[in-house]
Design a protein around this motif. Structure first.
Motif, PDB file in Angstrom:
ATOM      1  N   ARG A   1       0.778  -1.124  -0.006  1.00 37.27           N
ATOM      2  CA  ARG A   1       0.137  -0.002  -0.102  1.00 37.27           C
ATOM      3  C   ARG A   1       0.798   1.313  -0.196  1.00 37.27           C
ATOM      4  N   VAL A   2       2.158   1.128   0.288  1.00 37.95           N
ATOM      5  CA  VAL A   2       3.123   2.395   0.549  1.00 37.95           C
ATOM      6  C   VAL A   2       4.060   2.353  -0.504  1.00 37.95           C
ATOM      7  N   PRO A   3       3.947   2.973  -1.623  1.00 44.17           N
ATOM      8  CA  PRO A   3       4.830   2.840  -2.650  1.00 44.17           C
ATOM      9  C   PRO A   3       6.194   3.221  -2.307  1.00 44.17           C
ATOM     10  N   GLN A   4       7.193   2.720  -3.056  1.00 43.31           N
ATOM     11  CA  GLN A   4       8.549   3.180  -2.728  1.00 43.31           C
ATOM     12  C   GLN A   4       8.993   4.395  -2.708  1.00 43.31           C
ATOM     13  N   ARG A   5       8.355   5.435  -3.259  1.00 44.00           N
ATOM     14  CA  ARG A   5       8.759   6.940  -3.633  1.00 44.00           C
ATOM     15  C   ARG A   5       8.522   7.505  -2.165  1.00 44.00           C
ATOM     16  N   VAL A   6       7.720   6.921  -1.102  1.00 39.45           N
ATOM     17  CA  VAL A   6       7.564   7.625   0.158  1.00 39.45           C
ATOM     18  C   VAL A   6       8.784   7.645   0.847  1.00 39.45           C
ATOM     19  N   LYS A   7       9.972   6.935   0.346  1.00 42.80           N
ATOM     20  CA  LYS A   7      10.880   7.234   0.941  1.00 42.80           C
ATOM     21  C   LYS A   7      11.785   8.799   0.765  1.00 42.80           C
ATOM     22  N   ASP A   8      11.469   9.181  -0.574  1.00 44.61           N
ATOM     23  CA  ASP A   8      11.835  10.291  -0.794  1.00 44.61           C
ATOM     24  C   ASP A   8      11.178  11.433   0.134  1.00 44.61           C
ATOM     25  N   GLY A   9       9.844  11.301   0.134  1.00 44.76           N
ATOM     26  CA  GLY A   9       8.989  12.297   1.218  1.00 44.76           C
ATOM     27  C   GLY A   9       9.911  12.261   2.546  1.00 44.76           C
ATOM     28  N   PHE A  10      10.059  11.178   3.226  1.00 51.62           N
ATOM     29  CA  PHE A  10      10.496  10.674   4.414  1.00 51.62           C
ATOM     30  C   PHE A  10      11.983  11.538   4.556  1.00 51.62           C
ATOM     31  N   ARG A  11      12.726  11.166   3.197  1.00 50.01           N
ATOM     32  CA  ARG A  11      14.281  12.107   3.401  1.00 50.01           C
ATOM     33  C   ARG A  11      13.981  13.398   3.520  1.00 50.01           C
ATOM     34  N   LYS A  12      13.190  14.023   2.502  1.00 51.56           N
ATOM     35  CA  LYS A  12      12.983  15.552   2.673  1.00 51.56           C
ATOM     36  C   LYS A  12      12.736  15.925   4.030  1.00 51.56           C
ATOM     37  N   SER A  13      11.765  15.325   4.525  1.00 47.05           N
ATOM     38  CA  SER A  13      11.231  15.902   5.912  1.00 47.05           C
ATOM     39  C   SER A  13      12.088  15.563   7.000  1.00 47.05           C
ATOM     40  N   VAL A  14      12.939  14.525   7.036  1.00 43.39           N
ATOM     41  CA  VAL A  14      13.652  14.460   8.102  1.00 43.39           C
ATOM     42  C   VAL A  14      15.180  14.411   8.017  1.00 43.39           C
ATOM     43  N   ILE A  15      15.610  13.719   6.997  1.00 48.37           N
ATOM     44  CA  ILE A  15      17.236  13.457   6.761  1.00 48.37           C
ATOM     45  C   ILE A  15      17.761  14.749   6.293  1.00 48.37           C
ATOM     46  N   ASP A  16      17.175  15.535   5.367  1.00 48.92           N
ATOM     47  CA  ASP A  16      17.590  16.670   4.875  1.00 48.92           C
ATOM     48  C   ASP A  16      17.166  18.152   5.535  1.00 48.92           C
ATOM     49  N   THR A  17      16.623  17.771   6.501  1.00 50.33           N
ATOM     50  CA  THR A  17      15.975  18.917   7.334  1.00 50.33           C
ATOM     51  C   THR A  17      16.946  19.003   8.755  1.00 50.33           C
ATOM     52  N   PRO A  18      17.856  19.820   9.074  1.00 50.04           N
ATOM     53  CA  PRO A  18      18.614  19.834  10.195  1.00 50.04           C
ATOM     54  C   PRO A  18      17.932  20.516  11.214  1.00 50.04           C
ATOM     55  N   ASP A  19      16.862  19.780  11.477  1.00 47.97           N
ATOM     56  CA  ASP A  19      16.064  20.502  12.594  1.00 47.97           C
ATOM     57  C   ASP A  19      15.807  19.331  13.876  1.00 47.97           C
ATOM     58  N   ASP A  20      16.361  19.878  14.974  1.00 49.19           N
ATOM     59  CA  ASP A  20      16.484  18.915  16.188  1.00 49.19           C
ATOM     60  C   ASP A  20      15.025  18.731  17.012  1.00 49.19           C
ATOM     61  N   THR A  21      14.085  19.331  16.393  1.00 50.55           N
ATOM     62  CA  THR A  21      12.777  19.447  16.906  1.00 50.55           C
ATOM     63  C   THR A  21      11.891  18.355  16.408  1.00 50.55           C
ATOM     64  N   LEU A  22      12.533  17.567  15.463  1.00 49.16           N
ATOM     65  CA  LEU A  22      11.681  16.550  14.656  1.00 49.16           C
ATOM     66  C   LEU A  22      11.316  15.603  15.730  1.00 49.16           C
ATOM     67  N   LYS A  23      10.111  14.866  15.607  1.00 48.45           N
ATOM     68  CA  LYS A  23       9.600  13.748  16.623  1.00 48.45           C
ATOM     69  C   LYS A  23       9.643  12.357  15.773  1.00 48.45           C
ATOM     70  N   PRO A  24       9.606  11.364  16.374  1.00 45.17           N
ATOM     71  CA  PRO A  24       9.604  10.268  15.794  1.00 45.17           C
ATOM     72  C   PRO A  24       8.574   9.635  15.156  1.00 45.17           C
TER      73      PRO A  24
END
Length: 145
Positions: free
Chosen positions: A36-59
């Motif tokens: 149900r979750v396509p492979q492309r969602v990893k790009d969305g995760f990366r842009k929201s978490v890995i590429d964002t230097p924000d220490d306020t991100l939640k798990p």
């Protein structure tokens, strides 16, 4: 079979896929359970978490219509994704238990140990779609050695 105190909800009934990413967001290994979750969602995760230097991100976060529960451990991210809202506590408990079990097997859980032991990791993840919990599988492996 659930150990005392274990949640009765199964994480795979909630999360549609699990994947391990390196610190740059490149997939090391991954398993899709429902498709149900396509492979492309990893790009969305990366842009929201890995590429964002924000220490306020939640798990736990939502990107577009997808829900992510993730843990950063050493130089990797262990991520569960679903298209629907999930019980984050059950999924996070599973991810932390998975980390503990893999650390017992490999002594350290990092990018190289994942690459070197991907077959065992897939076996552990595949066992989760049956009636055993991760802890039950681990106990059975230890008692048979």
């Amino acid at each position: 079979l659930h150990a005392a105190g274990e949640p009765t909800s199964n994480w795979w009934n909630m999360a549609s896929s699990i994947f391990f990413l390196d610190r740059r967001g490149k997939e090391l290994i991954g398993r899709t359970y429902r498709g149900r979750v396509p492979q492309r969602v990893k790009d969305g995760f990366r842009k929201s978490v890995i590429d964002t230097p924000d220490d306020t991100l939640k798990p736990v976060l939502q990107v577009e219509k997808y829900h992510f529960c993730y843990i950063q451990h050493e130089d990797i991210y262990i991520v569960a994704a679903a298209e629907k809202n999930v019980n984050a506590m059950v999924v996070l408990k599973f991810l932390y238990t998975l980390i503990d079990v893999l650390k017992e097997y490999f002594k350290s859980l990092e990018e190289e140990s994942i690459k070197d032991n991907f077959v065992l990791i897939y076996e552990l993840l595949d066992e989760q779609t049956g009636s055993l919990t991760l802890r039950d599988y681990h106990a059975g492996c230890l008692s048979s050695s």
